[in-house]
Design an enzyme around this catalytic site. Structure first.
Site, PDB file in Angstrom:
ATOM      1  N   GLU A  92     -29.871  30.947 -14.612  1.00  0.00           N
ATOM      2  CA  GLU A  92     -30.503  31.205 -13.330  1.00  0.00           C
ATOM      3  C   GLU A  92     -29.679  30.594 -12.208  1.00  0.00           C
ATOM      4  O   GLU A  92     -29.050  29.553 -12.374  1.00  0.00           O
ATOM      5  CB  GLU A  92     -31.918  30.624 -13.316  1.00  0.00           C
ATOM      6  CG  GLU A  92     -32.831  31.361 -14.273  1.00  0.00           C
ATOM      7  CD  GLU A  92     -34.284  30.923 -14.170  1.00  0.00           C
ATOM      8  OE1 GLU A  92     -35.134  31.810 -14.095  1.00  0.00           O
ATOM      9  OE2 GLU A  92     -34.552  29.717 -14.160  1.00  0.00           O
TER      10      GLU A  92
ATOM     11  N   CYS B  25     -33.729  14.755 -20.035  1.00  0.00           N
ATOM     12  CA  CYS B  25     -34.589  14.036 -19.085  1.00  0.00           C
ATOM     13  C   CYS B  25     -36.026  14.524 -19.311  1.00  0.00           C
ATOM     14  O   CYS B  25     -36.271  15.737 -19.351  1.00  0.00           O
ATOM     15  CB  CYS B  25     -34.147  14.301 -17.643  1.00  0.00           C
ATOM     16  SG  CYS B  25     -32.452  13.769 -17.350  1.00  0.00           S
TER      17      CYS B  25
ATOM     18  N   CYS C 145     -27.243  27.390  -5.401  1.00  0.00           N
ATOM     19  CA  CYS C 145     -27.404  26.375  -6.447  1.00  0.00           C
ATOM     20  C   CYS C 145     -26.986  27.008  -7.773  1.00  0.00           C
ATOM     21  O   CYS C 145     -27.577  27.999  -8.189  1.00  0.00           O
ATOM     22  CB  CYS C 145     -28.868  25.925  -6.481  1.00  0.00           C
ATOM     23  SG  CYS C 145     -29.241  24.779  -7.823  1.00  0.00           S
TER      24      CYS C 145
ATOM     25  N   CYS D 159     -29.557  22.373 -21.390  1.00  0.00           N
ATOM     26  CA  CYS D 159     -29.001  21.072 -21.019  1.00  0.00           C
ATOM     27  C   CYS D 159     -29.240  20.103 -22.163  1.00  0.00           C
ATOM     28  O   CYS D 159     -30.286  20.149 -22.810  1.00  0.00           O
ATOM     29  CB  CYS D 159     -29.663  20.556 -19.739  1.00  0.00           C
ATOM     30  SG  CYS D 159     -28.979  18.976 -19.171  1.00  0.00           S
TER      31      CYS D 159
ATOM     32  N   ASN E  89     -41.623  18.521  -9.096  1.00  0.00           N
ATOM     33  CA  ASN E  89     -42.098  19.904  -9.175  1.00  0.00           C
ATOM     34  C   ASN E  89     -42.645  20.133 -10.573  1.00  0.00           C
ATOM     35  O   ASN E  89     -41.912  19.962 -11.548  1.00  0.00           O
ATOM     36  CB  ASN E  89     -40.947  20.881  -8.908  1.00  0.00           C
ATOM     37  CG  ASN E  89     -40.363  20.686  -7.525  1.00  0.00           C
ATOM     38  OD1 ASN E  89     -41.092  20.665  -6.535  1.00  0.00           O
ATOM     39  ND2 ASN E  89     -39.059  20.493  -7.447  1.00  0.00           N
TER      40      ASN E  89
ATOM     41  N   SER F 136     -28.296  11.247 -10.354  1.00  0.00           N
ATOM     42  CA  SER F 136     -29.738  11.260 -10.636  1.00  0.00           C
ATOM     43  C   SER F 136     -30.149   9.918 -11.229  1.00  0.00           C
ATOM     44  O   SER F 136     -29.974   9.679 -12.414  1.00  0.00           O
ATOM     45  CB  SER F 136     -30.049  12.389 -11.621  1.00  0.00           C
ATOM     46  OG  SER F 136     -29.791  13.616 -10.996  1.00  0.00           O
ATOM     47  N   LEU F 137     -30.714   9.068 -10.393  1.00  0.00           N
ATOM     48  CA  LEU F 137     -31.027   7.702 -10.826  1.00  0.00           C
ATOM     49  C   LEU F 137     -32.433   7.632 -11.433  1.00  0.00           C
ATOM     50  O   LEU F 137     -32.598   7.236 -12.568  1.00  0.00           O
ATOM     51  CB  LEU F 137     -30.915   6.777  -9.614  1.00  0.00           C
ATOM     52  CG  LEU F 137     -30.693   5.313  -9.886  1.00  0.00           C
ATOM     53  CD1 LEU F 137     -29.415   5.080 -10.655  1.00  0.00           C
ATOM     54  CD2 LEU F 137     -30.648   4.545  -8.555  1.00  0.00           C
ATOM     55  N   HIS F 138     -33.426   7.987 -10.632  1.00  0.00           N
ATOM     56  CA  HIS F 138     -34.824   8.134 -11.062  1.00  0.00           C
ATOM     57  C   HIS F 138     -35.534   6.840 -11.446  1.00  0.00           C
ATOM     58  O   HIS F 138     -36.752   6.827 -11.605  1.00  0.00           O
ATOM     59  CB  HIS F 138     -34.954   9.126 -12.225  1.00  0.00           C
ATOM     60  CG  HIS F 138     -34.345  10.465 -11.951  1.00  0.00           C
ATOM     61  ND1 HIS F 138     -34.380  11.063 -10.710  1.00  0.00           N
ATOM     62  CD2 HIS F 138     -33.686  11.328 -12.766  1.00  0.00           C
ATOM     63  CE1 HIS F 138     -33.765  12.230 -10.772  1.00  0.00           C
ATOM     64  NE2 HIS F 138     -33.322  12.414 -11.995  1.00  0.00           N
TER      65      HIS F 138
ATOM     66  N   SER G  60     -24.141  17.340  -8.694  1.00  0.00           N
ATOM     67  CA  SER G  60     -25.191  16.433  -9.136  1.00  0.00           C
ATOM     68  C   SER G  60     -25.007  16.107 -10.614  1.00  0.00           C
ATOM     69  O   SER G  60     -24.774  16.994 -11.433  1.00  0.00           O
ATOM     70  CB  SER G  60     -26.561  17.080  -8.908  1.00  0.00           C
ATOM     71  OG  SER G  60     -27.596  16.205  -9.296  1.00  0.00           O
TER      72      SER G  60
ATOM     73  N   CYS H  75     -37.843  17.359 -17.064  1.00  0.00           N
ATOM     74  CA  CYS H  75     -37.094  18.516 -16.561  1.00  0.00           C
ATOM     75  C   CYS H  75     -37.205  19.709 -17.515  1.00  0.00           C
ATOM     76  O   CYS H  75     -37.116  19.552 -18.726  1.00  0.00           O
ATOM     77  CB  CYS H  75     -35.631  18.117 -16.390  1.00  0.00           C
ATOM     78  SG  CYS H  75     -34.575  19.457 -15.821  1.00  0.00           S
TER      79      CYS H  75
ATOM     80  N   GLY I 296     -28.197  22.560 -16.592  1.00  0.00           N
ATOM     81  CA  GLY I 296     -27.039  21.953 -17.256  1.00  0.00           C
ATOM     82  C   GLY I 296     -26.587  20.655 -16.625  1.00  0.00           C
ATOM     83  O   GLY I 296     -26.948  20.336 -15.488  1.00  0.00           O
ATOM     84  N   GLU I 297     -25.813  19.892 -17.382  1.00  0.00           N
ATOM     85  CA  GLU I 297     -25.221  18.661 -16.853  1.00  0.00           C
ATOM     86  C   GLU I 297     -23.808  18.992 -16.371  1.00  0.00           C
ATOM     87  O   GLU I 297     -22.907  19.252 -17.176  1.00  0.00           O
ATOM     88  CB  GLU I 297     -25.230  17.560 -17.920  1.00  0.00           C
ATOM     89  CG  GLU I 297     -24.385  16.336 -17.581  1.00  0.00           C
ATOM     90  CD  GLU I 297     -24.560  15.786 -16.162  1.00  0.00           C
ATOM     91  OE1 GLU I 297     -25.679  15.826 -15.616  1.00  0.00           O
ATOM     92  OE2 GLU I 297     -23.552  15.340 -15.581  1.00  0.00           O
TER      93      GLU I 297
ATOM     94  N   CYS J  17     -36.228  22.426  -7.933  1.00  0.00           N
ATOM     95  CA  CYS J  17     -35.486  21.487  -8.777  1.00  0.00           C
ATOM     96  C   CYS J  17     -36.213  21.252 -10.083  1.00  0.00           C
ATOM     97  O   CYS J  17     -37.410  20.972 -10.100  1.00  0.00           O
ATOM     98  CB  CYS J  17     -35.363  20.135  -8.084  1.00  0.00           C
ATOM     99  SG  CYS J  17     -34.544  20.223  -6.528  1.00  0.00           S
TER     100      CYS J  17
END
Ligand code: SAH
Length: 351
Positions: free
Chosen positions: A91, A115, A104, A111, A293, A217-219, A194, A118, A160-161, A336
């Site tokens: 996508e 996480c 994007c 992936c 989200n 991406s810390l989170h 990212s 996600c 994906g990473e 996201c």
């Protein structure tokens, strides 16, 4: 099997055409037809000899994906579902805001980072995308824009990473950032990569002579909470991620953005904000908060507006530069973390 045109570099294309007895400038013509003039078929390249067009058509394909669905959100966000040759789907999203046209892109099918909040990683990673498949997403989105409109920004934040497929990504970005007509003419500063935070790859990126904007991406600001939310963190360690981010800033002069998805009741409390402020103080960095989200099947919750405001205020109070990401494309599951493998959504929107 036909070769994927966009997997070639312009020099490789030149070689391939030379084998067919065509002069070097033909490669540049073909390339700029696709990259600059939106050609989707060799047949429409009217300043090429007919015989060459036919030969090209037999050996190459301009696009190797098919658009199987196109969804448009009320806010103007468009999502394309592309089917690759092997049947896998990816996508890609286009967001329009004032003069900005932001694409994007995805870098992998699925992936492998896992996480826990996600959608993209729910079924693991299947494979890396090729440079052509990455580039093609941007060219396809651009071709949907009215004539004369250009893609102004690129965010590598799809499925994906990104850094797990760094070489293919970098090759695609070379074309994205090359001047027209052989490139899309984006400045490197308008490209955001990212990453979940893979320190070795971040260091490699820092050593290149490039000015891409890096978002990490810390989170979570503590080792134990991050280990829970971002399983790969267990292997690499929070400290190594921060160190590699500092290195990126030193080498490139580009401030790193730390992304922090706010999960209601999980990492959005005042203590979490204070821990993040501690980590951010004394470094030149920016924090981008992403209210969660929702993903079907996962029980995380979007934080309340009050919680977002409180979190933001604590960071600001400590002089941390912070913004809250606006949600775009939520109705069409294009926000996201909502891009995923599979075709459940396809049936309703089949073209
Ligand atoms: N693999 C890259 C790109 C991921 S997408 C990375 O980890 O950075 C970009 C951002 O969206 C990441 O920060 C990711 O953690 C975040 N994200 C994932 N799922 C989300 C969700 N459901 N809601 C909000 N943000 C999410």
């Amino acid at each position: 099997m036909k070769r994927r045109l966009l997997d070639l570099s312009p020099i490789e294309l030149e070689r391939a055409l030379a084998e067919r007895g065509a002069p070097g400038y033909r490669a540049r013509q073909v390339w700029s037809w696709v990259i600059d003039r939106r050609a989707e078929r060799f047949e429409s390249m009217t300043d090429l000899p007919r015989a060459l067009r036919e030969e090209l058509n037999e050996s190459f394909e301009i696009f190797s994906t098919e658009i199987v669905a196109r969804s448009v959100d009320d806010d103007g966000t468009t999502k394309l579902l592309l089917a690759c040759r092997d049947g896998e789907t990816i996508e890609t999203v286009l967001m329009a805001e004032e003069h900005r046209r932001t694409v994007c892109v995805s870098t992998q099918v699925g992936c492998g980072m896992g996480c826990v909040f996600c959608a993209s990683g729910l079924k693991g990673v299947v494979r890396n995308l090729t440079r052509g498949e990455i580039l093609e997403q941007i060219v396809r989105e651009r071709n949907q824009l009215p004539e004369g409109e250009r893609v102004s920004h690129l965010v590598v934040m799809g499925m994906g990473e990104s850094l797990a497929n760094l070489d293919e990504l970098l090759a695609a970005l070379e074309v994205v950032c090359a001047p027209a007509p052989l490139g899309l003419g984006l400045s490197q500063r308008r490209v955001t990569i990212s990453t979940v935070g893979l320190p070795d790859k971040m260091r490699k990126l820092a050593e290149l002579d490039r000015r891409y904007h890096l978002a990490v991406s810390l989170h979570a600001a503590t080792e134990s909470l991050r280990d829970r939310l971002v399983p790969i963190s267990h292997k690499v360690g929070l400290g190594a991620v921060i160190e590699a981010s500092d290195r990126y800033f030193e080498r490139t002069g580009r401030q790193v953005t730390f992304e922090y998805v706010l999960l209601g009741g999980v990492n959005d409390r005042a203590d979490d904000a204070r821990a993040l402020a501690d980590l951010m103080s004394r470094r030149s960095a920016h924090v981008n908060l992403i209210p969660y989200n929702p993903v079907a099947g996962l029980e995380f919750e979007r934080p309340s507006e009050d919680a977002v405001n409180r979190f933001t205020a604590i960071l600001r109070g400590r002089s941390v530069s912070v913004t809250v990401r606006k949600t775009k494309g939520r109705v069409i599951d294009a926000a996201c973390g909502q891009l995923r493998r599979g075709t459940a959504a396809v049936e309703s929107t089949l073209l």
